[in-house]
Design an enzyme around this catalytic site. Structure first.
Site, PDB file in Angstrom:
ATOM      1  N   SER A 193     -12.270  16.236  31.232  1.00 35.77           N
ATOM      2  CA  SER A 193     -11.013  15.679  31.661  1.00 35.77           C
ATOM      3  C   SER A 193     -11.344  15.322  33.198  1.00 35.77           C
ATOM      4  O   SER A 193     -11.831  16.157  33.737  1.00 35.77           O
ATOM      5  CB  SER A 193      -9.954  16.060  31.369  1.00 35.77           C
ATOM      6  N   LYS A 238     -24.291 -11.850   9.940  1.00 38.09           N
ATOM      7  CA  LYS A 238     -25.479 -11.232  10.772  1.00 38.09           C
ATOM      8  C   LYS A 238     -24.716 -10.207  11.918  1.00 38.09           C
ATOM      9  O   LYS A 238     -24.768  -8.795  11.713  1.00 38.09           O
ATOM     10  CB  LYS A 238     -26.258 -11.932  11.306  1.00 38.09           C
ATOM     11  N   LYS A 282     -10.134  21.342  30.381  1.00 38.30           N
ATOM     12  CA  LYS A 282     -10.705  20.612  29.012  1.00 38.30           C
ATOM     13  C   LYS A 282     -12.085  20.589  28.543  1.00 38.30           C
ATOM     14  O   LYS A 282     -13.065  20.364  29.525  1.00 38.30           O
ATOM     15  CB  LYS A 282     -10.212  19.358  28.976  1.00 38.30           C
ATOM     16  N   GLU A 306     -14.294  12.425  17.499  1.00 41.69           N
ATOM     17  CA  GLU A 306     -13.241  11.445  17.618  1.00 41.69           C
ATOM     18  C   GLU A 306     -13.565  10.095  17.789  1.00 41.69           C
ATOM     19  O   GLU A 306     -13.305   9.183  16.873  1.00 41.69           O
ATOM     20  CB  GLU A 306     -12.382  11.570  18.938  1.00 41.69           C
ATOM     21  N   TYR A 344     -26.264 -22.679  -0.085  1.00 39.12           N
ATOM     22  CA  TYR A 344     -26.396 -22.349   1.700  1.00 39.12           C
ATOM     23  C   TYR A 344     -25.059 -23.082   2.241  1.00 39.12           C
ATOM     24  O   TYR A 344     -25.012 -24.296   2.049  1.00 39.12           O
ATOM     25  CB  TYR A 344     -27.375 -22.267   2.337  1.00 39.12           C
ATOM     26  N   HIS A 398      -3.286  20.676   1.586  1.00 39.19           N
ATOM     27  CA  HIS A 398      -2.521  20.245   2.473  1.00 39.19           C
ATOM     28  C   HIS A 398      -2.349  20.935   3.712  1.00 39.19           C
ATOM     29  O   HIS A 398      -1.416  21.022   4.424  1.00 39.19           O
ATOM     30  CB  HIS A 398      -0.900  20.847   1.748  1.00 39.19           C
TER      31      HIS A 398
HETATM   32  N1  ARG Z   1     -29.047 -19.374  11.787  1.00 38.74           N
HETATM   33  C1  ARG Z   1     -28.870 -19.678  10.373  1.00 38.74           C
HETATM   34  C2  ARG Z   1     -28.223 -18.597   9.466  1.00 38.74           C
HETATM   35  O1  ARG Z   1     -28.225 -17.372   9.920  1.00 38.74           O
HETATM   36  C3  ARG Z   1     -30.136 -19.946   9.776  1.00 38.74           C
HETATM   37  C4  ARG Z   1     -29.957 -20.835   8.672  1.00 38.74           C
HETATM   38  C5  ARG Z   1     -29.810 -22.281   9.004  1.00 38.74           C
HETATM   39  N2  ARG Z   1     -29.724 -23.004   7.842  1.00 38.74           N
HETATM   40  C6  ARG Z   1     -29.338 -24.210   8.067  1.00 38.74           C
HETATM   41  N3  ARG Z   1     -29.357 -25.114   6.993  1.00 38.74           N
HETATM   42  N4  ARG Z   1     -28.513 -24.513   9.099  1.00 38.74           N
HETATM   43  O2  ARG Z   1     -27.536 -18.528   8.705  1.00 38.74           O
END
Ligand code: ARG
Length: 460
Positions: free
Chosen positions: A277, A325, A283, A290, A317, A156
């Protein structure tokens, strides 16, 4: 706009739609893995007789040349291209002509990007493991040097019982060791090659998927082509493990921030990892700690973002997956930076051992041991608890520690107190007597340190 498609279209794409759809600004970091994957694909196509050896050599040389030119600044990756895959293919065709048009035989960008991401993420797992090992070595080093550095252990955020710095830091060793083992575990599951899955249903070319998997150091090919192009589980697992690393770093940061405060003064952060600071000349702020704590939130956010993106996607897909990404790069870039910086900061951190011991002495951290002393002299624990409770109340009024009281005063609370009480409740005794596995006595901590060393050697 250099489009990969054309035949089926009569109109051209809206400009905003083009840039909205494009991923080159962030997938250009796949240059190296895309070249690696494309060379393996071309090598396999030649082995299978789909393209000639000559064509394969041209393709590999062409790809190497493009890679070199980009590295040396002689070729720019611009947003004229939709993504890194079209950038490479267009440049390859420009350089080697017709052979370049064959590199995409039996391949789709869906399995191509799945491969790139896996190769990239696999390298990041290896880098993370390396950084975690550095962290573990640093922690074990601190443990070795501080077997007898006494400090209060807290519950605590209130002083509870005396421990040592070795013991406290040892808790983080366990956390980061689990993080390391999680990385090993993730690697085992992710290390399968999606290349050859095509758009979703494999291909009619006689691809040797075992061979490409082998060329790229995978354990083998993935087993379902629809899953291969739409699986992002390995990223979710990895980002979840990165979130746990960040959670550990954040807790440690919080402690360092507290220990560095004017009230505690347990540590001094090296100038290299603190800031001043603009207005208050006195400081020296723990900004790095942090920020590590602060960035934990965004890494959690990255994980949530990908989980949410994936939850409604039907097989196989779908373009939503491109969103993996930026979230993943953000999570791994930040975690790896935080791990690097935090370990460096720890290496240069100065521990103010005197203040730590003084703090342990002043907070009644030996009250449990004082109660145990009475128990050993025959008093039932509940009674001893109450006697020491009254004693502590008295000491708070007198602004002193239990050890500061004369024996005659102690005897007013219980006749069982003898001269040996002082020895029994010294910091050293309190710690030394904690001999259970995992407890802070130097004897037990030394055993743990040996185990840690064996672990580090086995993973080096
Ligand atoms: N830039 C796309 C991705 O990151 C690549 C794959 C594209 N495929 C497609 N069928 N348009 O997913």
């Amino acid at each position: 706009m250099a489009q990969l498609w054309g035949g089926r279209f009569t109109g051209s794409i809206n400009e905003l739609a083009w840039s909205f759809n494009a991923s080159i600004t962030f997938d250009k970091r796949f240059l190296e893995v895309d070249v690696r994957g494309s060379k393996a694909h071309a090598t396999m196509l030649a082995k299978q007789g789909v393209i000639t050896e000559e064509e394969k050599d041209k393709i590999c040389r062409g790809l190497d040349g493009i890679y070199r030119d980009v590295q040396e600044g002689n070729l720019l990756i611009t947003d004229k291209y939709e993504d890194i895959h079209s950038f490479l293919e267009a440049n390859l065709i420009e350089r080697i002509g017709d052979a370049g048009k064959k590199v995409h035989t039996g391949r789709s960008r869906n399995d191509q990007v799945a491969l790139d991401m896996r190769l990239y993420a696999r390298d990041e797992v290896i880098r993370t493991k390396g950084l975690l090992l550095e962290m573990l070595k640093t922690l074990n080093g601190i443990m070795k040097e501080n077997l007898k550095t006494y400090m209060p252990g807290f519950t605590h955020l209130q002083k509870a019982q005396p421990v040592t710095l070795a013991h406290h830091v040892g808790a983080y060793f366990e956390m980061f060791k689990r993080d390391f083992l999680r990385m090993e575990d993730i690697y085992e599951r992710m290390n399968y090659c999606p290349l050859g899955a095509g758009a979703l249903a494999g291909t009619t070319y006689p691809l040797d998927r075992e061979y490409t998997a082998n060329l790229l150091d995978f354990y083998g090919p993935t087993l379902n082509s629809m899953d291969s192009v739409s699986d992002r589980d390995y990223l979710i697992e990895f980002m979840s493990a990165l979130s746990t690393v960040m959670m550990h770093l954040s807790r440690f940061s919080e402690e360092i921030i507290i220990w560095n405060s004017n009230e505690y003064r347990f540590v001094e952060i090296d100038d290299a990892y603190s800031t001043g600071s603009s207005i208050m000349p006195q400081k020296k702020n723990p900004d790095i700690a942090e920020l590590v704590r602060g960035k934990t939130g965004r890494v959690y956010g990255d994980l949530m973002s990908l989980l949410t993106t994936m939850k409604g996607i039907p097989l196989a897909y779908n373009k939503d997956m491109q969103e993996d990404k930026e979230a993943f790069f953000d999570a791994s870039d930040n975690t790896l930076n935080c791990l690097t910086l935090f370990t460096d900061m720890l290496r240069t951190l100065k521990f103010n051992k005197e203040n730590m011991a003084k703090s342990a002495m002043m907070g009644f951290t030996n009250a449990t041991d004082a109660a145990d002393y009475l128990v050993n002299k025959g008093m039932p624990f509940r009674d001893a608890h109450s006697v020491i409770g009254r004693l502590v109340l008295y000491c708070i009024d007198e602004k002193c520690a239990i050890d500061d009281l004369e024996l005659s005063k102690l005897k007013e609370f219980s006749e069982l107190f003898e001269e040996d009480i002082y020895e029994a409740i010294s910091l050293e005794t309190c710690v030394n007597k904690r001999l259970t596995i995992g407890a802070p006595s130097p004897v037990k901590m030394s055993e743990v340190i040996s185990l840690n060393e064996a672990f580090l050697t086995s993973k080096a």
